[in-house]
Design a protein around this motif. Structure first.
Motif, PDB file in Angstrom:
ATOM      1  N   VAL A  13      41.660  36.036  61.181  1.00 17.99           N
ATOM      2  CA  VAL A  13      40.545  35.477  59.981  1.00 17.99           C
ATOM      3  C   VAL A  13      39.765  36.333  59.371  1.00 17.99           C
ATOM      4  N   HIS A  14      39.114  36.985  60.032  1.00 19.89           N
ATOM      5  CA  HIS A  14      38.636  38.292  59.237  1.00 19.89           C
ATOM      6  C   HIS A  14      39.228  39.119  58.040  1.00 19.89           C
ATOM      7  N   PHE A  15      40.279  39.048  58.565  1.00 21.78           N
ATOM      8  CA  PHE A  15      41.186  40.103  57.653  1.00 21.78           C
ATOM      9  C   PHE A  15      41.911  39.151  56.077  1.00 21.78           C
ATOM     10  N   SER A  16      41.397  37.671  57.121  1.00 17.02           N
ATOM     11  CA  SER A  16      42.172  36.894  56.035  1.00 17.02           C
ATOM     12  C   SER A  16      40.973  36.634  54.898  1.00 17.02           C
ATOM     13  N   VAL A  17      40.171  36.550  54.826  1.00 19.05           N
ATOM     14  CA  VAL A  17      39.026  36.046  54.168  1.00 19.05           C
ATOM     15  C   VAL A  17      38.499  37.348  53.434  1.00 19.05           C
ATOM     16  N   ALA A  18      38.735  38.081  54.118  1.00 19.69           N
ATOM     17  CA  ALA A  18      38.187  39.592  53.266  1.00 19.69           C
ATOM     18  C   ALA A  18      39.115  39.687  52.229  1.00 19.69           C
ATOM     19  N   LEU A  19      40.420  40.089  52.671  1.00 15.94           N
ATOM     20  CA  LEU A  19      40.837  40.151  51.633  1.00 15.94           C
ATOM     21  C   LEU A  19      41.716  39.430  50.657  1.00 15.94           C
ATOM     22  N   LEU A  20      42.155  38.082  51.350  1.00 16.62           N
ATOM     23  CA  LEU A  20      41.462  37.101  49.708  1.00 16.62           C
ATOM     24  C   LEU A  20      40.422  37.051  48.998  1.00 16.62           C
ATOM     25  N   SER A  21      39.443  37.152  49.506  1.00 19.34           N
ATOM     26  CA  SER A  21      37.587  37.207  48.561  1.00 19.34           C
ATOM     27  C   SER A  21      38.205  38.475  47.993  1.00 19.34           C
ATOM     28  N   LEU A  22      38.862  39.739  48.392  1.00 13.47           N
ATOM     29  CA  LEU A  22      38.496  40.903  47.385  1.00 13.47           C
ATOM     30  C   LEU A  22      39.874  40.817  46.611  1.00 13.47           C
ATOM     31  N   SER A  23      40.644  39.828  46.902  1.00  8.07           N
ATOM     32  CA  SER A  23      41.683  39.173  45.481  1.00  8.07           C
ATOM     33  C   SER A  23      41.630  39.173  44.579  1.00  8.07           C
ATOM     34  N   VAL A  24      40.415  37.964  44.809  1.00  7.35           N
ATOM     35  CA  VAL A  24      39.533  37.015  44.229  1.00  7.35           C
ATOM     36  C   VAL A  24      38.742  37.600  42.739  1.00  7.35           C
ATOM     37  N   VAL A  25      38.172  38.448  43.858  1.00  5.95           N
ATOM     38  CA  VAL A  25      36.955  38.777  42.675  1.00  5.95           C
ATOM     39  C   VAL A  25      37.771  40.360  42.010  1.00  5.95           C
ATOM     40  N   LEU A  26      38.895  40.810  41.946  1.00  7.49           N
ATOM     41  CA  LEU A  26      39.422  42.003  41.792  1.00  7.49           C
ATOM     42  C   LEU A  26      40.090  41.280  40.079  1.00  7.49           C
ATOM     43  N   TYR A  27      40.719  40.505  40.642  1.00  5.03           N
ATOM     44  CA  TYR A  27      41.123  39.739  39.192  1.00  5.03           C
ATOM     45  C   TYR A  27      40.774  39.059  38.428  1.00  5.03           C
ATOM     46  N   SER A  28      39.127  38.690  38.854  1.00  2.00           N
ATOM     47  CA  SER A  28      38.289  38.114  37.790  1.00  2.00           C
ATOM     48  C   SER A  28      38.561  39.018  37.061  1.00  2.00           C
ATOM     49  N   LEU A  29      37.665  40.223  37.845  1.00  2.00           N
ATOM     50  CA  LEU A  29      37.725  41.951  37.348  1.00  2.00           C
ATOM     51  C   LEU A  29      38.515  42.172  36.270  1.00  2.00           C
ATOM     52  N   ALA A  30      39.633  41.973  36.525  1.00  2.00           N
ATOM     53  CA  ALA A  30      40.315  42.696  35.388  1.00  2.00           C
ATOM     54  C   ALA A  30      40.667  42.013  34.520  1.00  2.00           C
ATOM     55  N   ARG A  31      40.598  41.013  34.423  1.00  2.00           N
ATOM     56  CA  ARG A  31      39.949  40.130  32.616  1.00  2.00           C
ATOM     57  C   ARG A  31      38.896  40.752  31.849  1.00  2.00           C
ATOM     58  N   LEU A  32      38.228  41.679  32.345  1.00  2.00           N
ATOM     59  CA  LEU A  32      36.977  42.108  31.947  1.00  2.00           C
ATOM     60  C   LEU A  32      37.068  42.869  30.581  1.00  2.00           C
ATOM     61  N   PRO A  33      36.038  42.915  29.622  1.00  2.00           N
ATOM     62  CA  PRO A  33      36.862  44.118  28.363  1.00  2.00           C
ATOM     63  C   PRO A  33      36.475  45.387  28.805  1.00  2.00           C
ATOM     64  N   LEU A  34      36.592  45.546  29.765  1.00  2.00           N
ATOM     65  CA  LEU A  34      36.574  47.171  30.507  1.00  2.00           C
ATOM     66  C   LEU A  34      37.829  48.020  29.978  1.00  2.00           C
ATOM     67  N   PRO A  35      38.096  49.658  30.322  1.00  2.00           N
ATOM     68  CA  PRO A  35      39.036  50.551  30.045  1.00  2.00           C
ATOM     69  C   PRO A  35      40.602  49.805  30.813  1.00  2.00           C
ATOM     70  N   ALA A  36      41.664  50.036  30.057  1.00  2.00           N
ATOM     71  CA  ALA A  36      42.676  49.527  30.649  1.00  2.00           C
ATOM     72  C   ALA A  36      42.814  50.674  31.900  1.00  2.00           C
ATOM     73  N   GLY A  37      43.041  51.525  32.030  1.00  2.00           N
ATOM     74  CA  GLY A  37      43.077  52.327  33.405  1.00  2.00           C
ATOM     75  C   GLY A  37      42.254  51.559  34.672  1.00  2.00           C
ATOM     76  N   LEU A  38      41.079  51.194  34.373  1.00  2.00           N
ATOM     77  CA  LEU A  38      39.990  50.566  35.307  1.00  2.00           C
ATOM     78  C   LEU A  38      41.038  49.364  35.442  1.00  2.00           C
ATOM     79  N   ARG A  39      40.613  48.669  34.471  1.00  2.00           N
ATOM     80  CA  ARG A  39      41.343  46.905  34.814  1.00  2.00           C
ATOM     81  C   ARG A  39      42.723  47.569  35.653  1.00  2.00           C
ATOM     82  N   GLY A  40      43.658  48.240  35.369  1.00  2.00           N
ATOM     83  CA  GLY A  40      45.026  48.303  35.613  1.00  2.00           C
ATOM     84  C   GLY A  40      44.992  48.703  37.266  1.00  2.00           C
ATOM     85  N   GLU A  41      43.974  49.475  37.669  1.00  2.00           N
ATOM     86  CA  GLU A  41      44.139  49.837  38.958  1.00  2.00           C
ATOM     87  C   GLU A  41      43.139  48.270  39.611  1.00  2.00           C
ATOM     88  N   TRP A  42      42.038  47.793  39.181  1.00  2.00           N
ATOM     89  CA  TRP A  42      41.922  46.502  40.053  1.00  2.00           C
ATOM     90  C   TRP A  42      43.138  45.734  40.218  1.00  2.00           C
TER      91      TRP A  42
END
Length: 199
Positions: A13-42
């Protein structure tokens, strides 16, 4: 197989919560108007944590089902356990759909978090993240409020080394006679009337 006490569910359960929560955060951050390279890595990390998290979520649900049908519990904790199960099934379904959606988009070279479909993908992802938090909360309630899966509790009397009762300022929950309040024993579904509950 190595015996895990009380069962394997807490391992996954801890892996599920950590990984899926991180995915939600990073997908959201990748939508911010930041450098394309950084958004691509996220975006790359977000995809992989979603895919791996979905696999762990399936294992978490499977071991959770085994725990649901095996841990000792009473009527009150049974209701709480059923509520946790229901939240978990909805959350699992959404994240598996999102993982397949993301995988299909990657294989078709059409990232689902970009373009017009991106808003829908991110909205479903955000809703799934909220459901994940609720599911995790209800799961924590089962252990920390109802004591499910807990094989023993600490003896709150003075220990052998003279350690005072817990970390509550030395105040003991014992009554005036010094006796500790009795804690009801967990109900064993195999020997109690509660066994009539159908999971």
């Amino acid at each position: 197989m190595v015996e895990i006490i009380p069962n394997w569910h807490p391992v996954f359960v801890h892996f599920s919560v950590a990984l899926l929560s991180l995915s939600v955060v990073l997908y959201s951050l990748a939508r911010l108007p930041l450098p394309a390279g950084l958004r691509g890595e996220w975006q790359v990390v977000a995809r992989w944590t979603l895919w791996v998290g979905a696999v762990f979520a399936i294992a978490t649900a499977a071991t959770g089902w085994l725990a649901y049908n095996s841990v000792d519990h009473d009527d009150i904790s049974h209701a709480a356990m059923t509520e946790h199960r229901n939240w978990a099934l909805i959350t699992l379904t959404l994240f598996v759909v999102l993982a397949l959606w993301s995988l299909w988009g990657r294989l078709a070279n059409r990232e689902p978090s970009k373009g017009a479909v991106g808003a829908v993908f991110l909205a479903v992802l955000a809703a799934s993240g909220i459901l994940l938090a609720s599911t995790a909360w209800h799961g924590a309630e089962l252990v920390f409020r109802h004591g499910l899966g807990v094989m023993s509790l600490p003896n709150m009397r003075t220990g052998d080394a003279g350690h005072e009762t817990g970390h509550n300022g030395g105040q003991s929950p014992a009554d005036a006679s010094g006796a500790m309040p009795a804690r009801p024993a967990p109900v064993n579904p195999s020997t109690d009337d509660h066994s009539t509950h159908k999971h």
